[in-house]
Scaffold this active site. Structure first.
Site, PDB file in Angstrom:
ATOM      1  N   ASP A  12       0.874  -1.174   0.000  1.00  0.00           N
ATOM      2  CA  ASP A  12       0.000   0.000   0.000  1.00  0.00           C
ATOM      3  C   ASP A  12       0.913   1.226   0.000  1.00  0.00           C
ATOM      4  OD1 ASP A  12      -2.345   1.674   0.492  1.00  0.00           O
ATOM      5  OD2 ASP A  12      -1.562   1.840   2.533  1.00  0.00           O
ATOM      6  N   TYR A  14      -0.134   4.961   0.915  1.00  0.00           N
ATOM      7  CA  TYR A  14      -0.332   6.011   1.919  1.00  0.00           C
ATOM      8  C   TYR A  14      -0.320   5.459   3.344  1.00  0.00           C
ATOM      9  CZ  TYR A  14      -1.639   8.657  -2.204  1.00  0.00           C
ATOM     10  OH  TYR A  14      -1.634   9.273  -3.435  1.00  0.00           O
ATOM     11  N   ARG A  43      -7.111  13.472   6.330  1.00  0.00           N
ATOM     12  CA  ARG A  43      -6.908  12.041   6.111  1.00  0.00           C
ATOM     13  C   ARG A  43      -8.149  11.235   6.492  1.00  0.00           C
ATOM     14  NH1 ARG A  43      -5.029   7.923   3.201  1.00  0.00           N
ATOM     15  NH2 ARG A  43      -4.267   6.160   4.439  1.00  0.00           N
ATOM     16  N   SER A 118      -2.556   0.815  -4.685  1.00  0.00           N
ATOM     17  CA  SER A 118      -3.133   1.900  -3.900  1.00  0.00           C
ATOM     18  C   SER A 118      -4.512   2.306  -4.401  1.00  0.00           C
ATOM     19  CB  SER A 118      -2.194   3.113  -3.978  1.00  0.00           C
ATOM     20  OG  SER A 118      -2.743   4.245  -3.350  1.00  0.00           O
ATOM     21  N   ASN A 119      -5.281   2.902  -3.478  1.00  0.00           N
ATOM     22  CA  ASN A 119      -6.528   3.578  -3.874  1.00  0.00           C
ATOM     23  C   ASN A 119      -6.232   4.857  -4.635  1.00  0.00           C
ATOM     24  OD1 ASN A 119      -8.487   1.822  -2.930  1.00  0.00           O
ATOM     25  ND2 ASN A 119      -8.701   2.821  -0.940  1.00  0.00           N
TER      26      ASN A 119
END
Length: 223
Positions: A12, A14, A43, A118-119
């Site tokens: 991932d 972040y 966030r 990642s998103n």
């Protein structure tokens, strides 16, 4: 548990490779003494909006979500966000600091497939990886934008198998986010929770296969 045969190390981005709260410095520069609060709310809402949009079926890119979350955070904290300040803060998100051990760990993983999953959309991830000191050590940068399904949906993790040509049990997936670890474990990946902040695992009926305080722990899976 017997040691798995890992062919692909998938990270991932972040909170795992990059410190999302390194934007605090820029936030404080633009809004003195408000930086930490803005960063925390930013966030929180960034994640919340991705989950909500997934549930509502109103997918949009993570960059758009990050921008919306920033607007919310500034309203919540009670500061005005001009177009210039918005641009500066979003730009800061493309140059996040990475954690100190990341490059050294990736160098040691050199014989294996190494990917970021990642998103984040590529308009966020590409400059982030290019700005880092380890971009040349990563084989693939994968984004849920290709399937328009945010993690932790099973369909999002399926992208990793299709792109890397591996089986679920050949993947070690690393994330600092408990919800991401829960989703990846549920999907069938081996998972390593990078618990940088000594958090408690979410109660979602699944546990990570491994837990480390930073990425150095995953080196035990070499060889």
């Amino acid at each position: 548990m017997s040691k798995p045969t890992i062919k692909a190390f998938v990270f991932d981005a972040y909170g795992t490779l990059f410190d999302v709260h390194s934007v605090i410095e820029k936030c404080n520069e633009l809004f003195p003494d408000k930086g930490e609060e803005i960063s925390q709310v930013w966030r929180q809402k960034q994640l919340e909006y991705s989950f909500l949009r997934q549930l509502m079926g109103t997918y949009t890119t993570f960059f758009s979500i990050t921008k919306d979350a920033l607007h919310y955070a500034c309203k919540q904290v009670g500061v005005g966000l001009s177009e210039k300040k918005e641009k500066e803060l979003l730009s800061a998100y493309l140059k996040l600091n990475h954690y100190e051990e990341v490059k050294g760990v990736l160098e040691k993983l050199n014989p294996y497939q190494k990917a970021i999953f990642s998103n984040g959309s590529l308009d966020m991830l590409s400059p982030l990886v290019e700005h880092s000191s380890f971009g040349h050590l990563v084989d693939d940068v994968l984004t849920v934008d290709e399937v328009k399904q945010f993690k932790p949906t099973p369909m999002s993790y399926q992208l990793v198998l299709e792109k890397l040509g591996v089986r679920r049990e050949e993947v070690l997936f690393m994330s600092s986010n408990p919800w991401d670890i829960a989703g990846a474990t549920n999907f069938g990946f081996y998972t390593a929770w990078i618990n940088r902040q000594d958090k408690v695992m979410d109660e979602l009926g699944v546990r990570p296969h491994y837990e480390y305080k930073d990425l150095n722990g995953i080196l035990e899976h070499l060889g």
